[in-house]
Design a protein around this motif. Structure first.
Motif, PDB file in Angstrom:
ATOM      1  N   LEU A 182     -34.063 -27.664  17.300  1.00  0.00           N
ATOM      2  CA  LEU A 182     -34.494 -28.689  18.239  1.00  0.00           C
ATOM      3  C   LEU A 182     -33.249 -29.325  18.863  1.00  0.00           C
ATOM      4  O   LEU A 182     -32.305 -29.669  18.153  1.00  0.00           O
ATOM      5  CB  LEU A 182     -35.307 -29.733  17.471  1.00  0.00           C
ATOM      6  N   ARG A 203     -46.622 -28.689  19.479  1.00  0.00           N
ATOM      7  CA  ARG A 203     -45.311 -28.392  18.884  1.00  0.00           C
ATOM      8  C   ARG A 203     -45.166 -26.892  18.613  1.00  0.00           C
ATOM      9  O   ARG A 203     -44.094 -26.313  18.827  1.00  0.00           O
ATOM     10  CB  ARG A 203     -45.151 -29.158  17.565  1.00  0.00           C
ATOM     11  N   TRP A 212     -41.820 -25.005  17.631  1.00  0.00           N
ATOM     12  CA  TRP A 212     -41.455 -25.615  16.349  1.00  0.00           C
ATOM     13  C   TRP A 212     -41.855 -24.701  15.191  1.00  0.00           C
ATOM     14  O   TRP A 212     -43.012 -24.290  15.093  1.00  0.00           O
ATOM     15  CB  TRP A 212     -42.177 -26.957  16.152  1.00  0.00           C
ATOM     16  N   GLU A 217     -41.972 -25.702  12.109  1.00  0.00           N
ATOM     17  CA  GLU A 217     -42.776 -26.556  11.236  1.00  0.00           C
ATOM     18  C   GLU A 217     -43.457 -27.621  12.101  1.00  0.00           C
ATOM     19  O   GLU A 217     -42.937 -28.723  12.280  1.00  0.00           O
ATOM     20  CB  GLU A 217     -41.880 -27.195  10.166  1.00  0.00           C
ATOM     21  N   VAL A 262     -38.475 -29.978   6.329  1.00  0.00           N
ATOM     22  CA  VAL A 262     -39.430 -29.940   5.215  1.00  0.00           C
ATOM     23  C   VAL A 262     -38.971 -28.839   4.271  1.00  0.00           C
ATOM     24  O   VAL A 262     -39.515 -27.745   4.255  1.00  0.00           O
ATOM     25  CB  VAL A 262     -40.864 -29.652   5.732  1.00  0.00           C
TER      26      VAL A 262
END
Ligand code: NWS
Ligand code: NWS
Lengths: 436, 436
Positions: free
Chosen positions: A155, A327, A332, A334, B425
């Motif tokens: 990100l 997302r 993403w 996660e 995470v």
């Protein structure tokens, strides 16, 4: 008619049905908030030359303390000069170390001497360099040539922009974000700028709220306005979304069991409804469908979320199901909401039938020698029409479907729906000075 | 020449020197991320009428179970009809309860009967209403008329946009955000799109990084480019910032003790330098000045932060000192970075002289029956030129100035510099099901 699925199943179904959007090329300043579609690699080492860490004098460290001629100035942005043993060069922070020099002595450890009769600058090295390499950044010591400075799928934030600039990635491949359309449905709805409400009317809250939430996730939002409770009007709006080539359509209202709830039947006719009822509170009638091959530009089909009309239900289901989908589309790895644990500040009545997502405001709290924990303050009455229960909420407490009252001080799971870097500070949080 | 101030003193000096910017009027959809400059009050109650919570039948609850004529349909968006005892009205969720009715029976608790010979619709109430008010939202039960739904000084997020729309606040008074200009200084700097670096050159990282950070705080950013190490050129850039009427100027580089460090002398000539040296690592040469009456549009003077040139120093001092200032200008009552506590994952060598802000990545972690805690993973080598130490960092660990090594597993204070709702995470965080 619809099987009631669990929230976990609903989330899984959604994430299985979608895939990351393709990469696009963006100028480095526009990449913030995007996921990289490629590894970013440094072509050159950083620093590209042995560089001074201090303002001071480049020296041959073996020369030691004493009085020296200042042979020349080594300034940032110039080519490295050539230093002979027995002399020094004035050097600024970030300047290339002259060939022949092997260390820097900071200006604080020197004394300027009067110039020689020929105008020759002279300096006294009072505290010499500790040895070769002192106050010098070696070539490539920050970044090696060929190093992956940012991996695909990371990100991009402000620091990453700095890294992109450093390695000369003036344009970069990033995942595209979803284009989202928002549509409100209901004969009772009027625009927010309508001063006086007619009989039976209320102002449309969901469209603006959901658009803001989608924009906060970095999405471009198309406003489709309000559709009356009329299948033809709703279908025309769907057509508009498809024509505009959006990736995701968010509707709110019209998904329940009433005579005038047209969303599900239309979705069934036009595509596949994957679920139409979720075991959660609020948000039970949440509906998810895909319209294959519908979307204009991407050709990957339109993804439709039929969100419940109650304002709280629409924004809670947005956070729990739509946001992870947006997302995931943005690349993403996660995409789920982040789970933490928190201590409830007050007793909370549980719902015996559906797991409840209780809106709360988390803040940091520390007593005694504890490691600190999150304190969860309820936002009050949780009826799904009461949008005030979302005011200042930064988390959803995941409460089990159990008969009874959860006492204050209970430890619960909580999903973050807002930035804790703006969380309330109800008490002064002291600095912990570790001792060992 | 400059007294070394503590970071706490530096922050206090900055926050004392600035004040919130004036309020402006924005359309509701543009208000996200802003602080309200006024209380927002509901003119009408919500719901504006007693409203059905369910799709079903409006009834006189005393009538009890039995077979009834469906007298009419009460649809959302229409005026409330008049119901006579002994009959019922079909009603949709959100519709006004007919006068005379006092409860709603959801459709699931009824049975449709064959129409009468005259075509009269009929229904069997199988499970009657529990009493008056059942499945009805009373007038004003969500929001009372005259209620402050959003207080002055609150931060507007998506839910708050929904509340603004609900109460008809189509435009709203919010604090303006600072206009920020960024300037890099240094003869060694070239633009990121320069493919090949000449001798002694590096690419400008700070300008793009600081601009991205200021934009993430919602500021408009003016790019002033790069000034060579030449006082006239730097002064010309300052003049540009003043002419453009920006509120804040961020420079990087040129604040140390070298011959070519011109920022401080220029600031002294043009305004007041409040501090020029801070006891922190990284960021020691951080400089803060105000140029009274300089700024064009606001007339409140230009605020200048002379950030150190090392990329990590510039972004760390941005977070610790500039960001709170931008937040305070934007009207945040609590503009400081949020402090939490975290457990270090590895041993960390401390700096004996200056408190260090060690870049780390926090993630949630829970063992056994604990309340959960934040685990802090160091980003590696912390030299202030190594921007990789900021990669994926979401917190600054506040390490004391002590000789020694802090063992792994130590509890430290940490300041949040990024959104934990995107935190890593590394392990599956299980749902806690409370039992009591
Ligand atoms: N018989 C039966 N009846 C049932 C249920 C059931 O099980 N059985 N379930 C519940 C549940 S249960 Mo819940 O999430 O777990 O709390 S939602 C839910 C609800 C969903 O109904 P839906 O069809 O989605 O929405 P509708 O259009 O009816 O509106 C719903 C409300 O929201 C308002 N509203 C709409 N749009 C907007 C907008 N844009 N801005 C502001 N307000 C808006 C609108 O005025 C109305 O008051 O129906 C209920 N009725
Ligand atoms: N004698 C003496 N010398 C000293 C100190 C001291 O106490 N005594 N203190 C230290 C400390 S101590 Mo620290 O924060 O605690 O680590 S910064 C710091 C430093 C600050 O110097 P400054 O004048 O602000 O910056 P300069 O212009 O010299 O650049 C600094 C570096 O950053 C690079 N750089 C600049 N701009 C950019 C840009 N836009 N993009 C990418 N890189 C850039 C530039 O190439 C150079 O390598 O001077 C040191 N020198």
């Amino acid at each position: 008619m619809y099987r009631m699925v669990s929230i976990a199943e609903a989330q899984k179904t959604v994430l299985n049905a979608i895939e990351p959007l393709p990469s696009i090329s963006l100028g480095l300043s526009d990449a913030v908030g995007h996921i990289l579609g490629e590894d970013v690699i440094a072509r050159e080492p950083l620093p590209p030359f042995p560089a001074s860490i201090k303002d001071g004098y480049a020296v041959v460290s073996a020369d030691g303390p004493g009085d020296y001629d200042v042979a020349f100035e080594a300034l940032a942005g110039t080519a490295a000069g050539q230093l002979k043993a027995g002399s020094v060069a004035y050097i600024t922070t970030g300047a290339p170390l002259p060939d022949g020099a092997d260390a820097v002595v900071q200006v604080e450890n020197t004394e300027k001497l009067p110039a020689g009769p020929d105008g020759q600058q002279r300096v006294r090295i009072v505290k010499p360099a500790k040895g070769p390499g002192d106050d010098v950044r070696a070539l490539g010591s920050d970044i090696a040539a060929g190093e992956v400075v940012l991996a695909k799928d990371s990100l991009v934030g402000a620091a990453e922009i700095g890294l992109l600039a450093t390695v000369g990635a003036a344009t970069v491949q990033v995942r595209r974000k979803a284009r989202v359309a928002v549509l409100s449905t209901g004969d009772e709805l009027v625009e927010p700028d309508q001063e006086t409400l007619g009989p039976g009317q209320i102002r449309d809250a969901n469209r603006f709220m959901l658009a803001a939430a989608a924009r906060s996730a970095g999405c471009d939002v198309t406003d489709l306005g309000i559709a009356r409770d009329d299948p033809a009007e709703v279908e025309a709006k769907f057509g508009e979304a498809i024509a505009q080539g959006v990736d995701v359509l968010l509707t709110s209202g019209g998904v329940s069991v009433g005579d005038r709830d047209f969303i599900k039947p239309i979705l069934e006719r036009q595509g596949t409804v994957h679920f139409g009822k979720v075991c959660m509170k609020p948000g039970k009638p949440l509906t998810f469908a895909t319209l294959d091959g519908a979307a204009g530009s991407s050709g990957r089909g339109l993804v439709v979320f039929g969100l419940p009309g109650n304002p709280v239900s629409s924004i809670v289901t947005f956070n729990l199901v739509v946001l992870p989908a947006l997302r995931a589309m943005a690349g993403w790895a996660e995409p789920r909401l982040r789970r933490v644990h928190a201590r409830t500040q007050s007793a909370i009545k549980l719902d015996p039938e559906r797991p409840e997502y209780h809106r709360a405001s988390l803040s940091w709290h520390r007593t005694g020698e504890s490691a600190g924990e999150l304190a969860a303050a309820s936002t009050g009455g949780q009826i799904s029409s009461r949008l005030l229960s979302m005011r200042s909420a930064n988390a959803l407490l995941e409460l089990p479907a159990v008969q009874g009252v959860l006492p204050a001080g209970s430890l619960v799971s909580a999903l973050l729906i807002d930035d804790l870097s703006a969380m309330p500070v109800p008490e002064d949080i002291p600095l912990v000075v570790p001792s060992w």
